[in-house]
Design a protein around this motif. Structure first.
Motif, PDB file in Angstrom:
ATOM      1  N   ARG A 131       0.837  -1.216   0.000  1.00 49.87           N
ATOM      2  CA  ARG A 131       0.000   0.000   0.000  1.00 49.87           C
ATOM      3  C   ARG A 131       0.863   1.254   0.000  1.00 49.87           C
ATOM      4  O   ARG A 131       0.433   2.308  -0.449  1.00 49.87           O
ATOM      5  N   ASN A 132       2.076   1.148   0.504  1.00 54.21           N
ATOM      6  CA  ASN A 132       2.990   2.292   0.573  1.00 54.21           C
ATOM      7  C   ASN A 132       4.081   2.219  -0.492  1.00 54.21           C
ATOM      8  O   ASN A 132       5.155   2.788  -0.330  1.00 54.21           O
ATOM      9  N   ASN A 133       3.794   1.511  -1.567  1.00 48.77           N
ATOM     10  CA  ASN A 133       4.698   1.394  -2.717  1.00 48.77           C
ATOM     11  C   ASN A 133       6.061   0.816  -2.369  1.00 48.77           C
ATOM     12  O   ASN A 133       7.063   1.168  -2.978  1.00 48.77           O
ATOM     13  N   GLY A 134       6.091  -0.065  -1.407  1.00 50.51           N
ATOM     14  CA  GLY A 134       7.330  -0.738  -1.061  1.00 50.51           C
ATOM     15  C   GLY A 134       7.435  -2.073  -1.764  1.00 50.51           C
ATOM     16  O   GLY A 134       6.466  -2.572  -2.337  1.00 50.51           O
ATOM     17  N   ALA A 135       8.601  -2.642  -1.737  1.00 46.83           N
ATOM     18  CA  ALA A 135       8.845  -3.946  -2.333  1.00 46.83           C
ATOM     19  C   ALA A 135       9.272  -4.922  -1.244  1.00 46.83           C
ATOM     20  O   ALA A 135       9.986  -4.549  -0.313  1.00 46.83           O
ATOM     21  N   VAL A 136       8.828  -6.158  -1.357  1.00 44.73           N
ATOM     22  CA  VAL A 136       9.150  -7.190  -0.378  1.00 44.73           C
ATOM     23  C   VAL A 136      10.131  -8.186  -0.991  1.00 44.73           C
ATOM     24  O   VAL A 136       9.869  -8.739  -2.059  1.00 44.73           O
ATOM     25  N   VAL A 137      11.249  -8.389  -0.316  1.00 44.64           N
ATOM     26  CA  VAL A 137      12.223  -9.407  -0.703  1.00 44.64           C
ATOM     27  C   VAL A 137      12.135 -10.504   0.347  1.00 44.64           C
ATOM     28  O   VAL A 137      12.311 -10.257   1.535  1.00 44.64           O
ATOM     29  N   LEU A 138      11.839 -11.697  -0.094  1.00 50.07           N
ATOM     30  CA  LEU A 138      11.684 -12.835   0.800  1.00 50.07           C
ATOM     31  C   LEU A 138      12.874 -13.770   0.631  1.00 50.07           C
ATOM     32  O   LEU A 138      13.186 -14.178  -0.490  1.00 50.07           O
ATOM     33  N   VAL A 139      13.567 -14.072   1.730  1.00 52.68           N
ATOM     34  CA  VAL A 139      14.710 -14.981   1.699  1.00 52.68           C
ATOM     35  C   VAL A 139      14.249 -16.324   2.247  1.00 52.68           C
ATOM     36  O   VAL A 139      13.718 -16.404   3.350  1.00 52.68           O
ATOM     37  N   ILE A 140      14.426 -17.370   1.447  1.00 53.23           N
ATOM     38  CA  ILE A 140      13.998 -18.709   1.838  1.00 53.23           C
ATOM     39  C   ILE A 140      15.216 -19.618   1.897  1.00 53.23           C
ATOM     40  O   ILE A 140      16.051 -19.621   0.998  1.00 53.23           O
ATOM     41  N   SER A 141      15.288 -20.375   2.969  1.00 51.28           N
ATOM     42  CA  SER A 141      16.376 -21.320   3.170  1.00 51.28           C
ATOM     43  C   SER A 141      15.777 -22.629   3.661  1.00 51.28           C
ATOM     44  O   SER A 141      14.677 -22.645   4.209  1.00 51.28           O
ATOM     45  N   SER A 142      16.499 -23.712   3.487  1.00 48.88           N
ATOM     46  CA  SER A 142      16.000 -24.991   4.000  1.00 48.88           C
ATOM     47  C   SER A 142      16.025 -24.972   5.526  1.00 48.88           C
ATOM     48  O   SER A 142      16.814 -24.247   6.139  1.00 48.88           O
ATOM     49  N   VAL A 143      15.164 -25.772   6.128  1.00 43.94           N
ATOM     50  CA  VAL A 143      15.121 -25.861   7.590  1.00 43.94           C
ATOM     51  C   VAL A 143      16.479 -26.312   8.121  1.00 43.94           C
ATOM     52  O   VAL A 143      16.999 -25.755   9.095  1.00 43.94           O
ATOM     53  N   GLN A 144      17.090 -27.308   7.466  1.00 46.17           N
ATOM     54  CA  GLN A 144      18.378 -27.822   7.932  1.00 46.17           C
ATOM     55  C   GLN A 144      19.459 -26.744   7.887  1.00 46.17           C
ATOM     56  O   GLN A 144      20.245 -26.598   8.819  1.00 46.17           O
ATOM     57  N   GLU A 145      19.484 -25.972   6.805  1.00 48.62           N
ATOM     58  CA  GLU A 145      20.507 -24.929   6.679  1.00 48.62           C
ATOM     59  C   GLU A 145      20.263 -23.803   7.677  1.00 48.62           C
ATOM     60  O   GLU A 145      21.194 -23.301   8.313  1.00 48.62           O
ATOM     61  N   SER A 146      19.006 -23.405   7.848  1.00 47.62           N
ATOM     62  CA  SER A 146      18.688 -22.373   8.846  1.00 47.62           C
ATOM     63  C   SER A 146      19.041 -22.845  10.246  1.00 47.62           C
ATOM     64  O   SER A 146      19.581 -22.081  11.049  1.00 47.62           O
ATOM     65  N   LEU A 147      18.756 -24.093  10.551  1.00 49.01           N
ATOM     66  CA  LEU A 147      19.072 -24.653  11.865  1.00 49.01           C
ATOM     67  C   LEU A 147      20.582 -24.655  12.095  1.00 49.01           C
ATOM     68  O   LEU A 147      21.064 -24.244  13.156  1.00 49.01           O
ATOM     69  N   ARG A 148      21.330 -25.082  11.085  1.00 49.38           N
ATOM     70  CA  ARG A 148      22.796 -25.104  11.197  1.00 49.38           C
ATOM     71  C   ARG A 148      23.325 -23.693  11.478  1.00 49.38           C
ATOM     72  O   ARG A 148      24.130 -23.486  12.385  1.00 49.38           O
ATOM     73  N   ARG A 149      22.831 -22.694  10.713  1.00 52.58           N
ATOM     74  CA  ARG A 149      23.303 -21.321  10.910  1.00 52.58           C
ATOM     75  C   ARG A 149      22.876 -20.772  12.270  1.00 52.58           C
ATOM     76  O   ARG A 149      23.645 -20.086  12.935  1.00 52.58           O
ATOM     77  N   ALA A 150      21.631 -21.041  12.688  1.00 51.68           N
ATOM     78  CA  ALA A 150      21.148 -20.548  13.981  1.00 51.68           C
ATOM     79  C   ALA A 150      21.972 -21.120  15.127  1.00 51.68           C
ATOM     80  O   ALA A 150      22.336 -20.409  16.071  1.00 51.68           O
ATOM     81  N   LEU A 151      22.288 -22.410  15.051  1.00 46.80           N
ATOM     82  CA  LEU A 151      23.106 -23.040  16.097  1.00 46.80           C
ATOM     83  C   LEU A 151      24.515 -22.438  16.115  1.00 46.80           C
ATOM     84  O   LEU A 151      25.074 -22.161  17.174  1.00 46.80           O
ATOM     85  N   GLU A 152      25.069 -22.224  14.934  1.00 49.70           N
ATOM     86  CA  GLU A 152      26.402 -21.641  14.822  1.00 49.70           C
ATOM     87  C   GLU A 152      26.430 -20.237  15.437  1.00 49.70           C
ATOM     88  O   GLU A 152      27.344 -19.894  16.194  1.00 49.70           O
ATOM     89  N   ILE A 153      25.422 -19.437  15.140  1.00 45.91           N
ATOM     90  CA  ILE A 153      25.342 -18.068  15.671  1.00 45.91           C
ATOM     91  C   ILE A 153      25.215 -18.092  17.187  1.00 45.91           C
ATOM     92  O   ILE A 153      25.908 -17.364  17.899  1.00 45.91           O
ATOM     93  N   ARG A 154      24.344 -18.933  17.709  1.00 44.30           N
ATOM     94  CA  ARG A 154      24.130 -18.981  19.159  1.00 44.30           C
ATOM     95  C   ARG A 154      25.372 -19.469  19.894  1.00 44.30           C
ATOM     96  O   ARG A 154      25.699 -18.974  20.961  1.00 44.30           O
ATOM     97  N   LYS A 155      26.069 -20.429  19.305  1.00 49.89           N
ATOM     98  CA  LYS A 155      27.304 -20.910  19.936  1.00 49.89           C
ATOM     99  C   LYS A 155      28.367 -19.812  19.927  1.00 49.89           C
ATOM    100  O   LYS A 155      29.112 -19.659  20.881  1.00 49.89           O
ATOM    101  N   ARG A 156      28.410 -19.044  18.831  1.00 49.67           N
ATOM    102  CA  ARG A 156      29.380 -17.955  18.727  1.00 49.67           C
ATOM    103  C   ARG A 156      29.157 -16.915  19.824  1.00 49.67           C
ATOM    104  O   ARG A 156      30.089 -16.304  20.317  1.00 49.67           O
TER     105      ARG A 156
END
Length: 186
Positions: free
Chosen positions: A105-130
């Motif tokens: 409605r406000n003339n914006g554009a939406v960019v959606l980033v999609i990743s596999s559950v396994q890859e997102s889980l791997r990255r989330a665990l890596e970030i939290r451990k860091r």
């Protein structure tokens, strides 16, 4: 004004896209989590805990309460009307259909980033451990990511650009995304 909105599940690659590609292009970055942290003391003046140190679970719980009263697109509307110096802005962290609608409605554009559950889980665990989070419940984190991914996948038809983060390296994802973003921003 150029309004660009980045959506996606936890650890899908949203921050990578923003940090590596959009920040260097002079976009102002606004995060819905930061807006929520600022709003909590205004809406919940009886809460004594510091919003900046709240867990994501607690933030989401309080954010749901604000959205129930003020509408699902409350934080998106707040971001649209945020007084900032730069005309180009990126909002990170939307996940609701009503937010997508407010953006369009406000003339914006939406960019959606999609990743596999396994890859997102791997990255989330890596970030939290860091960050030293040793109390990680991998099963509940995976359930959370699966839930977010289902919600995000449903919204893919409303996105102006869908970026599938299924590359082997961050560099490959950024190179691919750069070409797609150039096409979108023409």
């Amino acid at each position: 004004k150029l309004l660009l909105w980045v959506a996606g599940a936890t650890a899908s690659g949203k921050d990578t896209l923003i940090d590596e590609l959009l920040t260097p292009l002079w976009f102002t970055i606004l995060k819905t989590s930061a807006m929520l942290r600022r709003a909590i003391p205004l809406f919940y003046d009886w809460i004594e805990e510091d919003a900046n140190s709240m867990s994501p679970v607690r933030l989401n719980e309080l954010g749901r309460g604000i959205r129930e009263v003020h509408g699902e697109d409350f934080f998106t509307q707040l971001a649209i009307y945020e007084e900032i110096a730069w005309e180009q802005r990126v909002i990170n962290g939307i996940r609701r259909g009503e937010e997508f609608d407010a953006i369009h409605r406000n003339n914006g554009a939406v960019v959606l980033v999609i990743s596999s559950v396994q890859e997102s889980l791997r990255r989330a665990l890596e970030i939290r451990k860091r960050f030293g989070d040793t109390s990680i419940d991998e099963a509940s984190l995976k359930t959370h990511i699966e839930y977010e991914k289902r919600k995000v996948d449903i919204l893919a038809s409303k996105a102006d650009l869908v970026l599938r983060n299924n590359f082997g390296t961050k560099e490959e994802f950024i190179d691919f995304s750069r070409q797609k973003m150039i096409e979108l921003l023409k």
